[in-house]
Design a protein around this motif. Sequence first.
Motif, PDB file in Angstrom:
ATOM      1  N   ASP A  85       0.797  -1.220   0.000  1.00 21.36           N
ATOM      2  CA  ASP A  85       0.000   0.000   0.000  1.00 21.36           C
ATOM      3  C   ASP A  85       0.829   1.269   0.000  1.00 21.36           C
ATOM      4  OD1 ASP A  85       0.961  -0.285   2.549  1.00 21.36           O
ATOM      5  OD2 ASP A  85      -0.964  -0.055   3.561  1.00 21.36           O
ATOM      6  N   LYS A  86       2.144   1.152   0.110  1.00 20.41           N
ATOM      7  CA  LYS A  86       3.040   2.313   0.007  1.00 20.41           C
ATOM      8  C   LYS A  86       3.675   2.409  -1.382  1.00 20.41           C
ATOM      9  CE  LYS A  86       2.657   3.399   4.434  1.00 20.41           C
ATOM     10  NZ  LYS A  86       1.778   2.317   4.875  1.00 20.41           N
ATOM     11  N   GLY A  87       3.334   1.475  -2.254  1.00 19.90           N
ATOM     12  CA  GLY A  87       3.908   1.461  -3.589  1.00 19.90           C
ATOM     13  C   GLY A  87       5.232   0.734  -3.690  1.00 19.90           C
ATOM     14  N   GLN A  88       5.631   0.045  -2.615  1.00 16.21           N
ATOM     15  CA  GLN A  88       6.905  -0.686  -2.614  1.00 16.21           C
ATOM     16  C   GLN A  88       6.740  -2.028  -3.318  1.00 16.21           C
ATOM     17  OE1 GLN A  88       9.953   0.333  -1.297  1.00 16.21           O
ATOM     18  NE2 GLN A  88      10.764  -1.514  -2.227  1.00 16.21           N
ATOM     19  N   LEU A  89       7.663  -2.353  -4.221  1.00 22.58           N
ATOM     20  CA  LEU A  89       7.627  -3.625  -4.940  1.00 22.58           C
ATOM     21  C   LEU A  89       8.331  -4.704  -4.130  1.00 22.58           C
ATOM     22  CD1 LEU A  89       8.443  -2.403  -8.565  1.00 22.58           C
ATOM     23  CD2 LEU A  89       6.198  -2.765  -7.519  1.00 22.58           C
ATOM     24  N   ASN A  90       7.736  -5.900  -4.107  1.00 23.94           N
ATOM     25  CA  ASN A  90       8.260  -7.017  -3.320  1.00 23.94           C
ATOM     26  C   ASN A  90       8.220  -8.304  -4.134  1.00 23.94           C
ATOM     27  OD1 ASN A  90       8.209  -5.795  -0.337  1.00 23.94           O
ATOM     28  ND2 ASN A  90       6.349  -5.139  -1.379  1.00 23.94           N
ATOM     29  N   PRO A  91       9.148  -9.220  -3.888  1.00 23.89           N
ATOM     30  CA  PRO A  91       9.134 -10.501  -4.602  1.00 23.89           C
ATOM     31  C   PRO A  91       7.859 -11.292  -4.320  1.00 23.89           C
ATOM     32  CG  PRO A  91      11.236 -10.142  -3.492  1.00 23.89           C
ATOM     33  CD  PRO A  91      10.298  -9.091  -2.983  1.00 23.89           C
ATOM     34  N   TRP A  92       7.478 -12.100  -5.317  1.00 21.05           N
ATOM     35  CA  TRP A  92       6.353 -13.029  -5.139  1.00 21.05           C
ATOM     36  C   TRP A  92       6.715 -14.286  -5.919  1.00 21.05           C
ATOM     37  CZ3 TRP A  92       0.540 -11.247  -5.631  1.00 21.05           C
ATOM     38  CH2 TRP A  92      -0.287 -12.242  -5.123  1.00 21.05           C
ATOM     39  N   VAL A  93       6.062 -14.550  -7.024  1.00 26.31           N
ATOM     40  CA  VAL A  93       6.463 -15.711  -7.830  1.00 26.31           C
ATOM     41  C   VAL A  93       7.836 -15.461  -8.435  1.00 26.31           C
ATOM     42  CG1 VAL A  93       5.905 -17.112  -9.860  1.00 26.31           C
ATOM     43  CG2 VAL A  93       4.091 -16.470  -8.243  1.00 26.31           C
ATOM     44  N   ALA A  94       8.123 -14.225  -8.774  1.00 32.29           N
ATOM     45  CA  ALA A  94       9.498 -13.846  -9.120  1.00 32.29           C
ATOM     46  C   ALA A  94      10.221 -13.512  -7.814  1.00 32.29           C
ATOM     47  CB  ALA A  94       9.507 -12.646 -10.056  1.00 32.29           C
ATOM     48  N   GLU A  95      11.158 -14.364  -7.409  1.00 32.71           N
ATOM     49  CA  GLU A  95      11.813 -14.139  -6.117  1.00 32.71           C
ATOM     50  C   GLU A  95      12.908 -13.075  -6.198  1.00 32.71           C
ATOM     51  OE1 GLU A  95      13.283 -17.868  -4.839  1.00 32.71           O
ATOM     52  OE2 GLU A  95      14.816 -18.044  -6.397  1.00 32.71           O
ATOM     53  N   SER A  96      13.349 -12.758  -7.426  1.00 31.93           N
ATOM     54  CA  SER A  96      14.290 -11.653  -7.635  1.00 31.93           C
ATOM     55  C   SER A  96      14.295 -11.314  -9.117  1.00 31.93           C
ATOM     56  CB  SER A  96      15.708 -12.030  -7.174  1.00 31.93           C
ATOM     57  OG  SER A  96      16.227 -13.092  -7.952  1.00 31.93           O
ATOM     58  N   TRP A  97      14.909 -10.177  -9.451  1.00 33.32           N
ATOM     59  CA  TRP A  97      14.977  -9.758 -10.849  1.00 33.32           C
ATOM     60  C   TRP A  97      16.179  -8.849 -11.047  1.00 33.32           C
ATOM     61  CZ3 TRP A  97      10.729  -8.882  -7.684  1.00 33.32           C
ATOM     62  CH2 TRP A  97      10.659  -7.625  -7.087  1.00 33.32           C
ATOM     63  N   GLU A  98      16.577  -8.723 -12.302  1.00 31.49           N
ATOM     64  CA  GLU A  98      17.688  -7.855 -12.682  1.00 31.49           C
ATOM     65  C   GLU A  98      17.231  -6.914 -13.786  1.00 31.49           C
ATOM     66  OE1 GLU A  98      21.165 -10.320 -13.640  1.00 31.49           O
ATOM     67  OE2 GLU A  98      20.094 -11.926 -12.592  1.00 31.49           O
ATOM     68  N   GLU A  99      17.647  -5.653 -13.695  1.00 28.67           N
ATOM     69  CA  GLU A  99      17.374  -4.647 -14.714  1.00 28.67           C
ATOM     70  C   GLU A  99      18.693  -4.324 -15.402  1.00 28.67           C
ATOM     71  OE1 GLU A  99      16.518   0.005 -14.372  1.00 28.67           O
ATOM     72  OE2 GLU A  99      14.792  -1.188 -13.679  1.00 28.67           O
ATOM     73  N   LEU A 100      18.787  -4.558 -16.710  1.00 31.33           N
ATOM     74  CA  LEU A 100      20.050  -4.465 -17.432  1.00 31.33           C
ATOM     75  C   LEU A 100      19.934  -3.554 -18.648  1.00 31.33           C
ATOM     76  CD1 LEU A 100      20.713  -8.324 -17.447  1.00 31.33           C
ATOM     77  CD2 LEU A 100      21.649  -6.677 -15.810  1.00 31.33           C
ATOM     78  N   ASN A 101      21.097  -3.141 -19.168  1.00 32.64           N
ATOM     79  CA  ASN A 101      21.160  -2.448 -20.446  1.00 32.64           C
ATOM     80  C   ASN A 101      20.244  -1.225 -20.485  1.00 32.64           C
ATOM     81  OD1 ASN A 101      21.949  -1.965 -23.111  1.00 32.64           O
ATOM     82  ND2 ASN A 101      20.446  -3.396 -23.973  1.00 32.64           N
ATOM     83  N   GLY A 102      20.309  -0.408 -19.425  1.00 32.64           N
ATOM     84  CA  GLY A 102      19.493   0.802 -19.406  1.00 32.64           C
ATOM     85  C   GLY A 102      18.016   0.534 -19.408  1.00 32.64           C
ATOM     86  N   ALA A 103      17.594  -0.510 -18.688  1.00 27.56           N
ATOM     87  CA  ALA A 103      16.180  -0.903 -18.560  1.00 27.56           C
ATOM     88  C   ALA A 103      15.578  -1.389 -19.876  1.00 27.56           C
ATOM     89  CB  ALA A 103      15.347   0.234 -17.979  1.00 27.56           C
ATOM     90  N   LYS A 104      16.436  -1.917 -20.756  1.00 27.09           N
ATOM     91  CA  LYS A 104      15.931  -2.557 -21.975  1.00 27.09           C
ATOM     92  C   LYS A 104      15.812  -4.063 -21.811  1.00 27.09           C
ATOM     93  CE  LYS A 104      17.806   0.841 -25.249  1.00 27.09           C
ATOM     94  NZ  LYS A 104      18.713   1.025 -26.427  1.00 27.09           N
ATOM     95  N   ASP A 105      16.602  -4.620 -20.902  1.00 25.73           N
ATOM     96  CA  ASP A 105      16.605  -6.075 -20.685  1.00 25.73           C
ATOM     97  C   ASP A 105      16.380  -6.373 -19.205  1.00 25.73           C
ATOM     98  OD1 ASP A 105      17.254  -6.768 -23.403  1.00 25.73           O
ATOM     99  OD2 ASP A 105      19.288  -6.062 -22.987  1.00 25.73           O
ATOM    100  N   PHE A 106      15.662  -7.463 -18.955  1.00 25.23           N
ATOM    101  CA  PHE A 106      15.352  -7.880 -17.592  1.00 25.23           C
ATOM    102  C   PHE A 106      15.504  -9.387 -17.471  1.00 25.23           C
ATOM    103  CE2 PHE A 106      13.097  -4.012 -18.509  1.00 25.23           C
ATOM    104  CZ  PHE A 106      13.183  -3.262 -17.347  1.00 25.23           C
ATOM    105  N   VAL A 107      15.889  -9.825 -16.294  1.00 19.38           N
ATOM    106  CA  VAL A 107      15.957 -11.255 -15.997  1.00 19.38           C
ATOM    107  C   VAL A 107      15.112 -11.502 -14.755  1.00 19.38           C
ATOM    108  CG1 VAL A 107      17.417 -13.217 -15.445  1.00 19.38           C
ATOM    109  CG2 VAL A 107      18.281 -11.417 -16.965  1.00 19.38           C
ATOM    110  N   LEU A 108      14.165 -12.430 -14.865  1.00 21.49           N
ATOM    111  CA  LEU A 108      13.302 -12.807 -13.750  1.00 21.49           C
ATOM    112  C   LEU A 108      13.726 -14.171 -13.229  1.00 21.49           C
ATOM    113  CD1 LEU A 108       9.836 -11.925 -15.366  1.00 21.49           C
ATOM    114  CD2 LEU A 108      11.298 -10.438 -13.967  1.00 21.49           C
ATOM    115  N   HIS A 109      13.934 -14.280 -11.938  1.00 21.97           N
ATOM    116  CA  HIS A 109      14.286 -15.544 -11.305  1.00 21.97           C
ATOM    117  C   HIS A 109      13.074 -16.023 -10.506  1.00 21.97           C
ATOM    118  CE1 HIS A 109      18.507 -14.922 -12.389  1.00 21.97           C
ATOM    119  NE2 HIS A 109      18.341 -13.653 -11.990  1.00 21.97           N
TER     120      HIS A 109
END
Length: 547
Positions: A85-109
């Motif tokens: 409710d504060k707008g904070q993002l938290n892991p769920w089915v994706a337990e972690s993620w990576e933001e790469l290449n200036g936010a053009k590429d992402f990896v979901l774990h």
Amino acid sequence: MNTTEFRRRVFLAGITAITGSAVLTACGGPAASTSSDAGTPVDGGNITFLIQGYDTGWVSSKTSISSYEGNLWGQITDKLVYVDDKGQLNPWVAESWEELNGAKDFVLHLKDGVTFSDGTPLDAAAVVANLNAWAKGAPDRGISKVGLFPSSNFVSAEAADARTVKVSFSSPALGFIATLAYHGCILLSPKTLALPLDAQADLAQEIGSGPFVLKSWKQGDSYVLEKRKDYNWGPAALGHTGPARLDTITYKVIKDTSVRTSTVASGQAEVAFNVEPQEIESLKAQGFTVGTPKYLGFVDGFQVNTQAFPTNDPSVRQAIQHGIDREEIRKTVYTEDWDAATTFIQGNVPEAGDYSSAFAFDADKAKKLLDDAGWKPGPDGFRIKDGKVLEFPLTPNPYVPSTKAEDELIAQQLERIGIKVNLKVVDVAGYAAIQASRPPLFQTSRSFVDVGTVAGVLTSQNNGENWFNLGTGDQKLNDLSTAIASASDRASRETIAGELQQYVLEQGYFIPLNQLVQRLYLISPSVKGVQYNGLAYANFYTAWLAK
């Protein structure tokens, strides 16, 4: 007798005299809370949740997702990311993620061991199927993409292995991870996604991975969910592991607001969706909880059709902005749980600014704007220009019941400056036709998780929703929308978001009213542990009944 007092008396009478047709037997019965069990969660029990209706079907990719479906979907499906409710993002089915290449590429774990309710794995292949559905839809089967998903620059999603998904965009997509928490991005079995449109609209075919599953249902009447005993992958942010504590949730359709309220007040059901704001204080005094969560998204207000009479005149748009007394609305229709709008997006969105001077109440200024534009008062007080009366129809938003009283008051306020408002009340089933007709003002109710997604609604660029019926005719709006969608860093995007807000309001493209509390929850004292996410949906995964 004034309107507020009349409503209060009707409510109080309803508590003591419920008609026989309204009496419902809650599955678990009312349970009293005691000091010994008030803070200790227990397993078991059944609750009944009273709701207006499910009139628009069960296809999750619809452009506008009903709050009603969203409540039920939130119990039977999961998301990759949880937003609080504060707008904070938290892991769920994706337990972690990576933001790469200036936010053009992402990896979901992905979490290991997650399954859909039919036993099939919620693995990388399933996530790829969902991402493609959200980004592209299936036009050959009549299935739309998810409206706020960043699809215009989506390139691909692929499974690197069973628990890793790689996602690529052609330009920066800063809002991608946040959008995964949006209630349109619910994870469904690939079997469901492969179905034709009519089959997807069948709730029994909605195979999710959530803490509850569909037990039985009768369209338009009742929907019984039971907990999934092997569920063990809820978001850590909720502070609970393992299955849900409640045994069942029964959603019961009761269209009348006063009947829903009085039924919970008399102990015959545990939860009611949407109560009259004027009753909140009285209900709280009686020991009930009234949840008034604010969601991330647009404020309560009007999209303006810039091509329709009379809002094709900028002076009329701006006069309407300044002719509405929002503080009178807040004091008359709402309570202290509602905040004044300062822009056209909610104040809990990090990029929201204060541009209230662009639409501040000033009746004299509104009258001068109309005088200068040639709108002269007629014999009945309503203004006329070129033989046309300054009037337009206005339809309250049926998803937010309080907007009827709100719009009645707005009509009175605008009459004082010479504008005639013709109220047209419809139910939920009829509201889509109002939207399709592109009226001069359309009352908006819309959430989002990330400010970058607003670009997908303001113009028609990249198949956007074209809220103001400008197409691509306003180059500055086009440029600002493109810039906010393609920003490569959050600091520059915040600056652009400010410029966009100021421009939209100065042009009179949007008329804000107040910060929206759309989803109100009346909850029995026996129900504990309900939590609300950033989209203002109640989560019953953590809820329990005091015994």
